[in-house]
Write an enzyme that holds these catalytic residues in place. Sequence first.
Site, PDB file in Angstrom:
ATOM      1  N   ASP A 189       0.851  -1.197   0.000  1.00 31.70           N
ATOM      2  CA  ASP A 189       0.000   0.000   0.000  1.00 31.70           C
ATOM      3  C   ASP A 189       0.882   1.240   0.000  1.00 31.70           C
ATOM      4  O   ASP A 189       2.048   1.200   0.418  1.00 31.70           O
ATOM      5  CB  ASP A 189      -0.891   0.026   1.252  1.00 31.70           C
ATOM      6  CG  ASP A 189      -1.826  -1.174   1.301  1.00 31.70           C
ATOM      7  OD1 ASP A 189      -2.125  -1.735   0.235  1.00 31.70           O
ATOM      8  OD2 ASP A 189      -2.237  -1.541   2.420  1.00 31.70           O
TER       9      ASP A 189
HETATM   10  N1  URA Z   1      -1.117  -5.993   3.777  1.00 32.05           N
HETATM   11  C1  URA Z   1      -1.631  -4.740   3.815  1.00 32.05           C
HETATM   12  O1  URA Z   1      -2.650  -4.485   4.413  1.00 32.05           O
HETATM   13  N2  URA Z   1      -0.943  -3.770   3.177  1.00 32.05           N
HETATM   14  C2  URA Z   1       0.213  -3.979   2.528  1.00 32.05           C
HETATM   15  O2  URA Z   1       0.791  -3.033   1.986  1.00 32.05           O
HETATM   16  C3  URA Z   1       0.725  -5.279   2.507  1.00 32.05           C
HETATM   17  C4  URA Z   1       0.047  -6.282   3.132  1.00 32.05           C
END
Ligand code: URA
Length: 238
Positions: A106
Site C-alpha cells: 500500500d
Molecule cells: N497488507 C496490507 O494491508 N498492506 C500492505 O501493503 C501489505 C500487506
Amino acid sequence: MPKERIDKMIASTTAHSRKEVKAMLREKRVLVNGNTVTDGAFKLDIAADTVCIDGVALPMKRYIYLMLNKPQGIVSASRSAAEKTVVDLVPPDLRRDGLFPAGRLDKDTTGFVLLTNDGDFAHRILSPKNHIQKTYVARLAEPITSEKIAVLQSGTTLRDGTVLLPASVKIIGEDAQTVQIKICEGKYHQIKRMLASVGNRVTELSRTHMGALPLDSTLAPGACRALTEDEVRKICEK
Ligand code: URA
C-alpha cells in the site's frame, strides 16, 4: 532499451577481471552481433545484443532483481501519470524495460519491494501454492490478545467472507501492540483487513522479508540495489 558498458557486463557475468576483459577486447576476441568490439566503453543493448568471446556465446543477464526500501507515499506500480511509483525510484543504471513490483505494498506501507522484469519468477514467489512467506511488522492501535492471535493463525475469515490461509503471528513489542506477521498470500490490504476482522487497526506497516531474505538494513528509504544470485535463491527458501 537498457544499455550497459561491455567491459562491465563481461566482468560481472564471467570470472574475468575488468583488466582481463580490456586485454580480451584489445586482442579482438570479443564480437557483438558478429562484429569485433575493442572499446570497453561500447554500450551493449543487453535485451537484444549477442556477445561472443573466442567464439563462445555469453549468457546475457537479461533479467534483473532489485531490492527497494519503499518509503511511505510511493505507489507500488510501474507507472502512474499522477503519482511517484516504486519504479521511478530506480536509478538509471538499474533500469530495465518491463520492470515491475513483484507484490504490491500500500502507499502508506514501507519496506521490502522486489522489482524485476522476470514475470515467471514473480509468479513463482507470489503464488500462495508455493508457500513463500512475506514477513511484515505491524504496529497496532490496540494491544492484541493471545485469543485473537489464535484466530489469525488458524486462517482468518475477512468481513467480506474471504477465507485466508493460516498466518504466523508473534508479538514482538513489550506492549503487545507490535506484531510480526508472516503470510504467503497477497490479497488486497490483507494485513490491515486481518487485523480489522479481530477488532484491531494497523497504524504502521512494514515488510521486512521476502521468503528467507531480509531487507538490507543499510538501504536507506527510497534506495535500491541489485540482488546477488544467492539472495534471489533465498527469496525462494521457505
Ligand atoms: N497488507 C496490507 O494491508 N498492506 C500492505 O501493503 C501489505 C500487506
